[in-house]
Design a protein around this motif. Structure first.
Motif, PDB file in Angstrom:
ATOM      1  N   ALA A  74      -2.871   0.358  -5.178  1.00 28.95           N
ATOM      2  CA  ALA A  74      -1.995   1.514  -5.018  1.00 28.95           C
ATOM      3  C   ALA A  74      -0.550   1.040  -4.937  1.00 28.95           C
ATOM      4  CB  ALA A  74      -2.365   2.290  -3.758  1.00 28.95           C
ATOM      5  N   THR A  75       0.374   1.907  -5.354  1.00 33.85           N
ATOM      6  CA  THR A  75       1.792   1.586  -5.273  1.00 33.85           C
ATOM      7  C   THR A  75       2.540   2.720  -4.593  1.00 33.85           C
ATOM      8  OG1 THR A  75       2.288   2.568  -7.436  1.00 33.85           O
ATOM      9  CG2 THR A  75       1.727   0.218  -7.391  1.00 33.85           C
ATOM     10  N   ALA A  76       3.643   2.394  -3.944  1.00 32.54           N
ATOM     11  CA  ALA A  76       4.455   3.397  -3.255  1.00 32.54           C
ATOM     12  C   ALA A  76       5.899   2.932  -3.202  1.00 32.54           C
ATOM     13  CB  ALA A  76       3.927   3.617  -1.837  1.00 32.54           C
ATOM     14  N   ASN A  77       6.810   3.846  -3.448  1.00 37.90           N
ATOM     15  CA  ASN A  77       8.233   3.541  -3.340  1.00 37.90           C
ATOM     16  C   ASN A  77       8.590   3.325  -1.871  1.00 37.90           C
ATOM     17  OD1 ASN A  77       8.299   4.073  -6.048  1.00 37.90           O
ATOM     18  ND2 ASN A  77       9.657   5.843  -5.935  1.00 37.90           N
ATOM     19  N   GLN A  78       9.241   2.213  -1.570  1.00 31.94           N
ATOM     20  CA  GLN A  78       9.725   1.954  -0.222  1.00 31.94           C
ATOM     21  C   GLN A  78      10.634   0.734  -0.253  1.00 31.94           C
ATOM     22  OE1 GLN A  78       5.933   1.327   1.883  1.00 31.94           O
ATOM     23  NE2 GLN A  78       6.430  -0.846   2.062  1.00 31.94           N
ATOM     24  N   PRO A  79      11.480   0.560   0.754  1.00 27.78           N
ATOM     25  CA  PRO A  79      12.354  -0.617   0.794  1.00 27.78           C
ATOM     26  C   PRO A  79      11.551  -1.904   0.912  1.00 27.78           C
ATOM     27  CG  PRO A  79      13.104   1.093   2.319  1.00 27.78           C
ATOM     28  CD  PRO A  79      11.745   1.497   1.854  1.00 27.78           C
ATOM     29  N   ALA A  80      12.091  -2.975   0.387  1.00 24.86           N
ATOM     30  CA  ALA A  80      11.440  -4.280   0.489  1.00 24.86           C
ATOM     31  C   ALA A  80      11.337  -4.695   1.948  1.00 24.86           C
ATOM     32  CB  ALA A  80      12.230  -5.317  -0.301  1.00 24.86           C
ATOM     33  N   GLY A  81      10.221  -5.348   2.285  1.00 26.03           N
ATOM     34  CA  GLY A  81      10.027  -5.867   3.625  1.00 26.03           C
ATOM     35  C   GLY A  81       9.531  -4.873   4.645  1.00 26.03           C
ATOM     36  N   GLN A  82       9.232  -3.647   4.236  1.00 30.41           N
ATOM     37  CA  GLN A  82       8.798  -2.622   5.190  1.00 30.41           C
ATOM     38  C   GLN A  82       7.351  -2.828   5.623  1.00 30.41           C
ATOM     39  OE1 GLN A  82      10.231   1.469   4.626  1.00 30.41           O
ATOM     40  NE2 GLN A  82       8.095   2.154   4.738  1.00 30.41           N
ATOM     41  N   GLY A  83       6.535  -3.408   4.749  1.00 30.90           N
ATOM     42  CA  GLY A  83       5.145  -3.694   5.099  1.00 30.90           C
ATOM     43  C   GLY A  83       4.249  -2.478   4.998  1.00 30.90           C
ATOM     44  N   GLY A  84       3.015  -2.642   5.476  1.00 33.64           N
ATOM     45  CA  GLY A  84       2.022  -1.579   5.430  1.00 33.64           C
ATOM     46  C   GLY A  84       0.631  -2.152   5.569  1.00 33.64           C
ATOM     47  N   ASP A  85      -0.339  -1.283   5.875  1.00 35.03           N
ATOM     48  CA  ASP A  85      -1.714  -1.728   6.051  1.00 35.03           C
ATOM     49  C   ASP A  85      -2.663  -0.667   5.520  1.00 35.03           C
ATOM     50  OD1 ASP A  85      -1.497   0.288   7.931  1.00 35.03           O
ATOM     51  OD2 ASP A  85      -1.622  -1.037   9.664  1.00 35.03           O
TER      52      ASP A  85
ATOM     53  N   ALA B 295       2.923  -2.723  -3.317  1.00 35.77           N
ATOM     54  CA  ALA B 295       1.558  -2.543  -3.805  1.00 35.77           C
ATOM     55  C   ALA B 295       0.564  -2.884  -2.714  1.00 35.77           C
ATOM     56  CB  ALA B 295       1.308  -3.412  -5.033  1.00 35.77           C
ATOM     57  N   TYR B 296      -0.535  -2.133  -2.698  1.00 35.52           N
ATOM     58  CA  TYR B 296      -1.668  -2.389  -1.821  1.00 35.52           C
ATOM     59  C   TYR B 296      -2.879  -2.690  -2.696  1.00 35.52           C
ATOM     60  CZ  TYR B 296       1.230   0.160   1.580  1.00 35.52           C
ATOM     61  OH  TYR B 296       2.254   0.582   2.385  1.00 35.52           O
ATOM     62  N   ARG B 297      -3.753  -3.584  -2.226  1.00 31.14           N
ATOM     63  CA  ARG B 297      -4.969  -3.919  -2.966  1.00 31.14           C
ATOM     64  C   ARG B 297      -6.123  -4.051  -1.996  1.00 31.14           C
ATOM     65  NH1 ARG B 297      -3.515  -9.414  -5.237  1.00 31.14           N
ATOM     66  NH2 ARG B 297      -2.142  -9.425  -3.421  1.00 31.14           N
ATOM     67  N   GLY B 298      -7.298  -3.640  -2.454  1.00 34.65           N
ATOM     68  CA  GLY B 298      -8.457  -3.751  -1.591  1.00 34.65           C
ATOM     69  C   GLY B 298      -9.749  -3.752  -2.374  1.00 34.65           C
ATOM     70  N   LEU B 299     -10.835  -4.103  -1.697  1.00 38.64           N
ATOM     71  CA  LEU B 299     -12.175  -4.114  -2.275  1.00 38.64           C
ATOM     72  C   LEU B 299     -13.073  -3.196  -1.459  1.00 38.64           C
ATOM     73  CD1 LEU B 299     -12.648  -7.927  -2.935  1.00 38.64           C
ATOM     74  CD2 LEU B 299     -12.378  -6.153  -4.665  1.00 38.64           C
ATOM     75  N   ALA B 300     -13.750  -2.288  -2.152  1.00 34.00           N
ATOM     76  CA  ALA B 300     -14.694  -1.377  -1.510  1.00 34.00           C
ATOM     77  C   ALA B 300     -16.110  -1.806  -1.852  1.00 34.00           C
ATOM     78  CB  ALA B 300     -14.450   0.057  -1.980  1.00 34.00           C
ATOM     79  N   ASP B 301     -16.977  -1.798  -0.878  1.00 32.80           N
ATOM     80  CA  ASP B 301     -18.365  -2.224  -1.075  1.00 32.80           C
ATOM     81  C   ASP B 301     -19.235  -1.086  -1.588  1.00 32.80           C
ATOM     82  OD1 ASP B 301     -18.075  -4.916  -0.329  1.00 32.80           O
ATOM     83  OD2 ASP B 301     -18.126  -4.371   1.790  1.00 32.80           O
ATOM     84  N   VAL B 302     -18.688  -0.313  -2.513  1.00 33.92           N
ATOM     85  CA  VAL B 302     -19.429   0.748  -3.188  1.00 33.92           C
ATOM     86  C   VAL B 302     -19.076   0.700  -4.663  1.00 33.92           C
ATOM     87  CG1 VAL B 302     -19.569   2.270  -1.176  1.00 33.92           C
ATOM     88  CG2 VAL B 302     -17.603   2.429  -2.709  1.00 33.92           C
ATOM     89  N   LYS B 303     -19.918   1.293  -5.481  1.00 30.93           N
ATOM     90  CA  LYS B 303     -19.683   1.313  -6.915  1.00 30.93           C
ATOM     91  C   LYS B 303     -19.126   2.664  -7.329  1.00 30.93           C
ATOM     92  CE  LYS B 303     -21.892   0.447 -11.381  1.00 30.93           C
ATOM     93  NZ  LYS B 303     -23.143   0.026 -12.060  1.00 30.93           N
ATOM     94  N   ALA B 304     -17.950   2.675  -7.941  1.00 31.58           N
ATOM     95  CA  ALA B 304     -17.362   3.908  -8.452  1.00 31.58           C
ATOM     96  C   ALA B 304     -17.955   4.220  -9.816  1.00 31.58           C
ATOM     97  CB  ALA B 304     -15.846   3.767  -8.553  1.00 31.58           C
TER      98      ALA B 304
ATOM     99  N   THR C  64     -10.096  -4.036   4.731  1.00 31.19           N
ATOM    100  CA  THR C  64      -8.686  -4.396   4.918  1.00 31.19           C
ATOM    101  C   THR C  64      -7.954  -4.251   3.592  1.00 31.19           C
ATOM    102  OG1 THR C  64      -7.182  -6.092   5.772  1.00 31.19           O
ATOM    103  CG2 THR C  64      -9.017  -6.845   4.409  1.00 31.19           C
ATOM    104  N   ALA C  65      -6.651  -4.157   3.654  1.00 31.67           N
ATOM    105  CA  ALA C  65      -5.822  -4.024   2.454  1.00 31.67           C
ATOM    106  C   ALA C  65      -4.748  -5.107   2.457  1.00 31.67           C
ATOM    107  CB  ALA C  65      -5.168  -2.656   2.392  1.00 31.67           C
ATOM    108  N   LEU C  66      -4.538  -5.707   1.289  1.00 31.38           N
ATOM    109  CA  LEU C  66      -3.422  -6.623   1.102  1.00 31.38           C
ATOM    110  C   LEU C  66      -2.201  -5.824   0.675  1.00 31.38           C
ATOM    111  CD1 LEU C  66      -5.253  -9.389  -0.965  1.00 31.38           C
ATOM    112  CD2 LEU C  66      -4.771  -9.414   1.493  1.00 31.38           C
ATOM    113  N   GLN C  67      -1.046  -6.222   1.160  1.00 31.32           N
ATOM    114  CA  GLN C  67       0.187  -5.524   0.800  1.00 31.32           C
ATOM    115  C   GLN C  67       1.221  -6.532   0.317  1.00 31.32           C
ATOM    116  OE1 GLN C  67       3.264  -5.588   2.961  1.00 31.32           O
ATOM    117  NE2 GLN C  67       4.357  -4.449   1.382  1.00 31.32           N
TER     118      GLN C  67
END
Length: 355
Positions: A200-211, A164-173, A235-238
């Motif tokens: 966001a979520t994506a299928n991938q092996p554990a420990g692969q990381g992402g940004d 999973a990825y998480r982030g904050l956008a400085d705009v209002k949807a 920035t995004a947390l993963q």
């Protein structure tokens, strides 16, 4: 109290209000929460309101519409048509601050404290061989040291197959909800401070990381406002997604109670993990108040909370499996079923409104 996350600090406030002297042991150097948005559903909001935490009602009034879409932007089903309650959307750190603001003189916080050993007898619990308490509440998370000590044969966390990825956008949807594509999803929620929380979520092996760059590559060509949100994110947390296998272990063992992720870590597909921890805290305080014998009270707490948490772990896991499907035929069947189910629900909601 071991652990000062959302569940731990809620339990500290709840026990304080019941007349307990509470010591909170936190491994981190300072109190606080990291992360992005968090959903607070009505049951958890009611517990927080009962504990005096302020700001939750205001947040509930500002929650926006939600629903399910395809990457093209076509709606599969809109929750606004279903007549269902929507959660409060709030930043995790802000919620943590609202709860800890209710700490009184009965709550002592010790940060930078690592729990290594726990033993108990008929008269109390001993932490690290020196700190004694009548009751120990283990709110020490997914990889709980205390759960492992109590139930060494339990398998522990299991990988879901997606990150999973998480982030904050400085705009209002203008709207929110989730978008489901093959083996990946994207969610949008409006926070009360005007920012937009996305995940966001994506299928991938554990420990692969992402940004953040990986997120943009995956979702940058999906429907509006996803590209704009990603462009307004720094920035995004993963985090790889884990939950606990079923059956869950008992939430009570003598004078020790498990709470939150230590008891029932679940995938985030229903947005109910922190809410369930908050509800645990409310139930724990209720049983300790109503039942003089502590061990009996904890047994009653387990009897109430473990079945409810088990169902949420199971349902959240099922939703994740549906959302992360890769086979096009299975995805088509899933989307058709959801569209038909949404139509039935819309019709039922319309009938309710006419009565």
């Amino acid at each position: 109290m071991v652990g000062a996350g959302i569940g731990g600090v809620t339990a500290a406030v709840a026990l304080q209000r019941c007349g307990w002297e509470v010591t909170v042991l936190e491994r981190a150097a300072a109190l606080g929460e990291v992360g992005a948005g968090i959903s607070v559903w009505p049951g958890a909001a009611a517990v927080l309101n009962d504990l005096g935490a302020k700001g939750i009602d205001q947040a509930a009034a500002l929650s926006g519409p939600t629903g399910l879409r395809k990457p093209s932007g076509r709606w599969v089903v809109a929750a606004t048509h279903l007549g269902i309650d929507l959660p409060v959307m709030i930043h995790r750190a802000q919620l943590h601050d609202l709860i800890t603001a209710e700490f009184g003189p009965a709550v002592t916080v010790r940060t930078g404290y690592t729990v290594e050993t726990v033993t108990q007898d008929d008269s109390g619990v001993l932490v690290n061989g020196s700190l004694r308490a009548d009751l120990l509440v283990a709110a020490d998370g997914l990889r709980s040291v205390i759960r492992t000590a109590l139930y060494p044969q339990y398998a522990g966390p299991q990988y879901s197959g997606y990150t999973a990825y998480r982030g904050l956008a400085d705009v209002k949807a203008n709207d929110g909800g989730e978008t489901w594509g093959p083996a990946q999803r994207f969610g949008i929620a409006q926070l009360i401070d005007g920012r937009t929380y996305w995940y966001a979520t994506a299928n991938q092996p554990a420990g692969q990381g992402g940004d953040l760059a990986a997120v943009i590559r995956r979702y940058g060509n999906w429907h509006d406002p996803i590209p704009q949100l990603l462009a307004s994110t720094d920035t995004a947390l993963q985090n790889d997604i884990y939950d606990l296998p079923l059956p869950l272990v008992p939430f009570a063992a003598g004078r020790i109670a498990l709470l939150g992720d230590a008891a029932h870590a679940m995938t985030p597909n229903m947005g109910r993990g922190a809410c369930t921890a908050i509800e645990d805290a409310g139930a724990l305080a209720k049983h300790l108040t109503a039942t003089p014998d502590l061990v009996t009270a904890l047994t009653q707490y387990d009897a109430e909370r473990r079945p409810a948490a088990t169902q949420l772990v199971k349902r959240s896991r099922q939703i994740g499996r549906m959302g992360q499907l890769e086979n096009p035929v299975a995805i088509g069947a899933r989307d058709t079923l959801m569209w038909v189910g949404g139509g039935v629900a819309r019709g039922a909601a319309a009938l309710r409104r006419k009565r």
